[in-house]
Design a protein around this motif. Sequence first.
Motif, PDB file in Angstrom:
ATOM      1  N   ALA A 233       0.822  -1.210   0.000  1.00 45.34           N
ATOM      2  CA  ALA A 233       0.000   0.000   0.000  1.00 45.34           C
ATOM      3  C   ALA A 233       0.856   1.259   0.000  1.00 45.34           C
ATOM      4  O   ALA A 233       0.475   2.289  -0.566  1.00 45.34           O
ATOM      5  CB  ALA A 233      -0.936  -0.008   1.214  1.00 45.34           C
ATOM      6  N   LEU A 234       2.039   1.193   0.620  1.00 51.18           N
ATOM      7  CA  LEU A 234       2.924   2.351   0.690  1.00 51.18           C
ATOM      8  C   LEU A 234       3.254   2.884  -0.692  1.00 51.18           C
ATOM      9  O   LEU A 234       3.329   4.114  -0.892  1.00 51.18           O
ATOM     10  CB  LEU A 234       4.216   1.967   1.427  1.00 51.18           C
ATOM     11  N   LEU A 235       3.438   1.999  -1.655  1.00 52.86           N
ATOM     12  CA  LEU A 235       3.819   2.414  -3.002  1.00 52.86           C
ATOM     13  C   LEU A 235       2.699   3.209  -3.668  1.00 52.86           C
ATOM     14  O   LEU A 235       2.949   4.190  -4.370  1.00 52.86           O
ATOM     15  CB  LEU A 235       4.187   1.201  -3.861  1.00 52.86           C
ATOM     16  N   ARG A 236       1.472   2.797  -3.425  1.00 49.61           N
ATOM     17  CA  ARG A 236       0.322   3.487  -4.024  1.00 49.61           C
ATOM     18  C   ARG A 236       0.033   4.796  -3.296  1.00 49.61           C
ATOM     19  O   ARG A 236      -0.362   5.794  -3.910  1.00 49.61           O
ATOM     20  CB  ARG A 236      -0.916   2.597  -3.988  1.00 49.61           C
ATOM     21  N   GLU A 237       0.228   4.800  -1.984  1.00 47.97           N
ATOM     22  CA  GLU A 237      -0.161   5.953  -1.172  1.00 47.97           C
ATOM     23  C   GLU A 237       0.849   7.097  -1.250  1.00 47.97           C
ATOM     24  O   GLU A 237       0.469   8.270  -1.238  1.00 47.97           O
ATOM     25  CB  GLU A 237      -0.341   5.526   0.287  1.00 47.97           C
ATOM     26  N   GLN A 238       2.142   6.770  -1.333  1.00 40.34           N
ATOM     27  CA  GLN A 238       3.151   7.827  -1.294  1.00 40.34           C
ATOM     28  C   GLN A 238       3.998   7.913  -2.560  1.00 40.34           C
ATOM     29  O   GLN A 238       4.860   8.792  -2.663  1.00 40.34           O
ATOM     30  CB  GLN A 238       4.065   7.626  -0.078  1.00 40.34           C
ATOM     31  N   GLY A 239       3.762   7.015  -3.491  1.00 41.55           N
ATOM     32  CA  GLY A 239       4.512   7.040  -4.736  1.00 41.55           C
ATOM     33  C   GLY A 239       3.603   7.065  -5.947  1.00 41.55           C
ATOM     34  O   GLY A 239       2.380   7.054  -5.825  1.00 41.55           O
ATOM     35  N   HIS A 240       4.220   7.135  -7.105  1.00 39.67           N
ATOM     36  CA  HIS A 240       3.509   7.033  -8.388  1.00 39.67           C
ATOM     37  C   HIS A 240       4.043   5.789  -9.094  1.00 39.67           C
ATOM     38  O   HIS A 240       5.223   5.753  -9.474  1.00 39.67           O
ATOM     39  CB  HIS A 240       3.759   8.267  -9.260  1.00 39.67           C
ATOM     40  N   ILE A 241       3.217   4.796  -9.260  1.00 40.33           N
ATOM     41  CA  ILE A 241       3.643   3.568  -9.924  1.00 40.33           C
ATOM     42  C   ILE A 241       3.687   3.806 -11.426  1.00 40.33           C
ATOM     43  O   ILE A 241       2.682   4.179 -12.038  1.00 40.33           O
ATOM     44  CB  ILE A 241       2.705   2.396  -9.582  1.00 40.33           C
ATOM     45  N   VAL A 242       4.856   3.608 -12.009  1.00 39.50           N
ATOM     46  CA  VAL A 242       5.050   3.835 -13.434  1.00 39.50           C
ATOM     47  C   VAL A 242       4.733   2.579 -14.228  1.00 39.50           C
ATOM     48  O   VAL A 242       4.119   2.638 -15.294  1.00 39.50           O
ATOM     49  CB  VAL A 242       6.499   4.307 -13.707  1.00 39.50           C
ATOM     50  N   SER A 243       5.159   1.424 -13.715  1.00 42.90           N
ATOM     51  CA  SER A 243       4.884   0.175 -14.431  1.00 42.90           C
ATOM     52  C   SER A 243       4.960  -1.005 -13.476  1.00 42.90           C
ATOM     53  O   SER A 243       5.640  -0.939 -12.442  1.00 42.90           O
ATOM     54  CB  SER A 243       5.876  -0.026 -15.590  1.00 42.90           C
ATOM     55  N   VAL A 244       4.253  -2.059 -13.847  1.00 46.99           N
ATOM     56  CA  VAL A 244       4.294  -3.329 -13.108  1.00 46.99           C
ATOM     57  C   VAL A 244       4.416  -4.450 -14.124  1.00 46.99           C
ATOM     58  O   VAL A 244       3.633  -4.529 -15.073  1.00 46.99           O
ATOM     59  CB  VAL A 244       3.030  -3.531 -12.252  1.00 46.99           C
ATOM     60  N   SER A 245       5.424  -5.271 -13.954  1.00 46.94           N
ATOM     61  CA  SER A 245       5.605  -6.428 -14.826  1.00 46.94           C
ATOM     62  C   SER A 245       5.895  -7.636 -13.954  1.00 46.94           C
ATOM     63  O   SER A 245       7.016  -7.800 -13.449  1.00 46.94           O
ATOM     64  CB  SER A 245       6.747  -6.185 -15.811  1.00 46.94           C
ATOM     65  N   GLY A 246       4.874  -8.457 -13.746  1.00 48.16           N
ATOM     66  CA  GLY A 246       5.033  -9.581 -12.831  1.00 48.16           C
ATOM     67  C   GLY A 246       5.278  -9.078 -11.422  1.00 48.16           C
ATOM     68  O   GLY A 246       4.473  -8.334 -10.856  1.00 48.16           O
ATOM     69  N   ARG A 247       6.417  -9.440 -10.867  1.00 49.66           N
ATOM     70  CA  ARG A 247       6.772  -8.992  -9.513  1.00 49.66           C
ATOM     71  C   ARG A 247       7.650  -7.747  -9.515  1.00 49.66           C
ATOM     72  O   ARG A 247       8.049  -7.272  -8.459  1.00 49.66           O
ATOM     73  CB  ARG A 247       7.487 -10.129  -8.775  1.00 49.66           C
ATOM     74  N   VAL A 248       7.955  -7.230 -10.700  1.00 48.90           N
ATOM     75  CA  VAL A 248       8.835  -6.065 -10.812  1.00 48.90           C
ATOM     76  C   VAL A 248       7.993  -4.792 -10.901  1.00 48.90           C
ATOM     77  O   VAL A 248       7.146  -4.647 -11.774  1.00 48.90           O
ATOM     78  CB  VAL A 248       9.744  -6.175 -12.054  1.00 48.90           C
ATOM     79  N   ILE A 249       8.232  -3.883  -9.983  1.00 51.76           N
ATOM     80  CA  ILE A 249       7.478  -2.633  -9.897  1.00 51.76           C
ATOM     81  C   ILE A 249       8.439  -1.460 -10.034  1.00 51.76           C
ATOM     82  O   ILE A 249       9.489  -1.427  -9.378  1.00 51.76           O
ATOM     83  CB  ILE A 249       6.741  -2.522  -8.544  1.00 51.76           C
ATOM     84  N   VAL A 250       8.091  -0.533 -10.900  1.00 53.52           N
ATOM     85  CA  VAL A 250       8.859   0.708 -11.020  1.00 53.52           C
ATOM     86  C   VAL A 250       7.986   1.825 -10.463  1.00 53.52           C
ATOM     87  O   VAL A 250       6.848   2.015 -10.891  1.00 53.52           O
ATOM     88  CB  VAL A 250       9.250   1.009 -12.475  1.00 53.52           C
ATOM     89  N   VAL A 251       8.519   2.567  -9.492  1.00 53.36           N
ATOM     90  CA  VAL A 251       7.743   3.579  -8.793  1.00 53.36           C
ATOM     91  C   VAL A 251       8.585   4.843  -8.613  1.00 53.36           C
ATOM     92  O   VAL A 251       9.804   4.768  -8.447  1.00 53.36           O
ATOM     93  CB  VAL A 251       7.252   3.041  -7.423  1.00 53.36           C
ATOM     94  N   VAL A 252       7.912   5.996  -8.684  1.00 51.02           N
ATOM     95  CA  VAL A 252       8.562   7.286  -8.472  1.00 51.02           C
ATOM     96  C   VAL A 252       8.045   7.884  -7.169  1.00 51.02           C
ATOM     97  O   VAL A 252       6.835   8.004  -6.963  1.00 51.02           O
ATOM     98  CB  VAL A 252       8.285   8.245  -9.642  1.00 51.02           C
ATOM     99  N   PHE A 253       8.984   8.245  -6.295  1.00 45.66           N
ATOM    100  CA  PHE A 253       8.657   8.972  -5.067  1.00 45.66           C
ATOM    101  C   PHE A 253       9.183  10.400  -5.234  1.00 45.66           C
ATOM    102  O   PHE A 253      10.390  10.601  -5.393  1.00 45.66           O
ATOM    103  CB  PHE A 253       9.321   8.322  -3.852  1.00 45.66           C
ATOM    104  N   GLU A 254       8.292  11.385  -5.195  1.00 44.16           N
ATOM    105  CA  GLU A 254       8.701  12.768  -5.433  1.00 44.16           C
ATOM    106  C   GLU A 254       9.392  13.398  -4.219  1.00 44.16           C
ATOM    107  O   GLU A 254      10.135  14.356  -4.361  1.00 44.16           O
ATOM    108  CB  GLU A 254       7.501  13.606  -5.860  1.00 44.16           C
TER     109      GLU A 254
END
Length: 297
Positions: A233-254
Amino acid sequence: MSLKVSGLCKQINHEATLDQISFEIQPGQIVGVIGRNGVGKTTLFRTINGQYLLDRGTITVDGETLLTQPDLRTRLSFVDPQANFFKGATAQQVAWYYQVAYPDFDLAKFNQLLTRYGLAANQKLRHFSKGMFGLFTIILSVATGAPYIFLDEPLDGLDVIVRKNVLSILIDEAATQKRAIMIASHNLSELEGIIDRALMLKGGRLIHDYQLETMRLQARKLQLVYRDKKIPALLREQGHIVSVSGRVIVVVFEDFTPTLQAALAATEPAFQETLPLSLTDLFMANLTDAGDYELLS
């Protein structure tokens, strides 16, 4: 000296195209205006430059209100790439018109740049290719002598060599500390190399005013791998998820603070890597809708 836009609102066809837009720019700055198609970038430029009447708000140039001081418009330059006013005129004839409108028009610079880039002064604009016309609008804008220049997709249709030369012209103009340049462009990779700030529009509103140097210090782009496919939930609440591929998540925290770093470690990623952060990443992080790609979880 500054150009200040305060609470600008503009409706097109009874729909709010721009809503409460406020910002200020000073000579010496190159500012990018970014957003998805139809978000109002061109409308913003046309409204500031008087092609559209604003519905609410104020625009001041060096402390004076543009609406009550129309002579101040000679301090603004916007050659609308979609305008057809002068398509039947030659490049030289257009320069003559602009000499009347702009008291500081530099005809020598205009002719020098035409020659440098191989544009014929006696050729009618309607015979220019898209790239040639784009280059001409930049040359004309620079030659006006106006302290505030607005360019709408100035790199569109230019080959890579001309683009680099054009960017050098804009950097040189801003380096004099006498001119501010606002650029609306989808060419984010090249825009990032020259701008100081990025104004991001979404839904007719200004949602971010990024100072790029500050952004690079505070923000992080991370690639994370978790043992299962569940996204913390932390990734969705405080970051911007750029992409998800299987178990690999790319996220931007401003705003990547030590507190956030500790909270992220508590999610126990199996792998974590910091990736280079670009203006394109911020664009995707803020402006990608759910329908643009499927987030797998």
